[in-house]
Every structure is written in structure tokens, then in C-alpha cells.
Design a protein around this motif. Structure first.
Motif, PDB file in Angstrom:
ATOM      1  N   LEU A 243       0.819  -1.210   0.000  1.00 19.39           N
ATOM      2  CA  LEU A 243       0.000   0.000   0.000  1.00 19.39           C
ATOM      3  C   LEU A 243       0.851   1.258   0.000  1.00 19.39           C
ATOM      4  N   ASP A 244       2.045   1.189   0.587  1.00 19.07           N
ATOM      5  CA  ASP A 244       2.957   2.338   0.534  1.00 19.07           C
ATOM      6  C   ASP A 244       3.271   2.696  -0.914  1.00 19.07           C
TER       7      ASP A 244
ATOM      8  N   TYR B  36       1.494   1.780  -3.571  1.00 20.57           N
ATOM      9  CA  TYR B  36       0.244   2.115  -4.235  1.00 20.57           C
ATOM     10  C   TYR B  36      -0.152   3.580  -3.966  1.00 20.57           C
ATOM     11  N   PHE B  37       0.008   4.036  -2.741  1.00 22.56           N
ATOM     12  CA  PHE B  37      -0.346   5.410  -2.387  1.00 22.56           C
ATOM     13  C   PHE B  37       0.746   6.407  -2.753  1.00 22.56           C
TER      14      PHE B  37
END
Length: 140
Positions: free
Chosen positions: A132-133, A135-136
Motif C-alpha cells: 500500500l505504501d 500504491y499510495f
């Protein structure tokens, strides 16, 4: 901060799916340990018996389970991985020390050392490309 960006760029260029699967497995393991400590608080109190007369021993008991629970979720999803691992390090170092202060339990010692080493690796490596790091856009 510049060092973190350099490490992230290196990790994103050299990311492999097996490393991400190891990170997810580490997160799931820590999550399960957190749930286990929440369900069996007496067991956690027994583990920390050598530290019961020290100041802050009750605070340690209330820190371990939520840190494993929340940290496991964050590590498995790859969100704020390094921060979650930093929160795990005192617990894991304490688990290794606990085996030398209290009763020596070899399987628990091996588990604690292996988990500490894997956490140390991901503290440097980061969460990788499948997280998610990434992805964001927190690692670019």
C-alpha cells in the motif's frame, strides 16, 4: 530522509514477489500472535513474570498485544511498514532477553530471533513494490 528515499528506490528496482510474500507472512504471524496474546492474557502475564516487580510492567503487558495486532496488519498490507517494525523491535528484543532472564525455552528463542532478523531485514528493505505504501505513492 534522503537515505529512506534511496533505500526505497533501490528496493523498488529489486523487488521480488517472494520477498513480498515473506513480508505478508511476517505480518500475519505477528497478527496471530497479537490475537493469541489478547485471548490468553494470563499466558502473557506468565511470560513477563521475571519483570513483574519492575516499574512499567503492566504497561508492557498492555503494549505487546495491540502492537502485534496493529503492527501485523500494517506489515502484511505494506502500509507504514518501517514504523510498524520499529514498534515491534522492543518487543522482539525483550522476547530474546526474556529467554535468558527467565526460563530458557529454545523454540520460543528461535522464533523470536528469526522474527527479529526478518524484521531487521524489512526495516532496511521497506515494504517493496507490492504494498500500500507503493500504491499510495509514499515510496516514490
Amino acid at each position: 530522509m534522503g537515505t529512506i528515499k534511496v533505500l526505497n528506490k533501490w528496493a523498488n528496482r529489486h523487488t521480488y514477489l517472494p520477498l513480498d510474500l515473506i513480508r505478508v507472512a511476517l505480518g500475519i504471524f505477528l497478527f496471530i500472535k497479537g490475537v493469541d496474546f489478547m485471548a490468553n492474557s494470563e499466558m502473557l502475564a506468565q511470560l513477563l513474570k521475571p519483570f513483574q516487580n519492575m516499574a512499567g510492567s503492566m504497561m508492557i503487558i498492555h503494549y505487546v498485544a495491540p502492537a502485534h495486532f496493529i503492527g501485523g496488519i500494517l506489515i502484511a498490507t505494506g502500509l507504514l511498514t518501517r514504523w510498524a517494525i520499529v514498534a515491534q523491535l522492543p518487543i522482539l528484543i525483550g522476547a530474546v532477553v526474556l529467554n535468558f532472564v527467565g526460563d530458557m525455552n529454545t523454540p520460543n528463542l528461535i522464533t523470536a530471533i528469526c522474527t527479529l532478523l526478518v524484521c531487521g531485514f524489512f526495516l532496511i528493505y521497506g515494504s517493496g513494490k507490492h504494498s500500500l505504501d507503493y500504491y499510495f505513492g509514499m515510496q516514490k
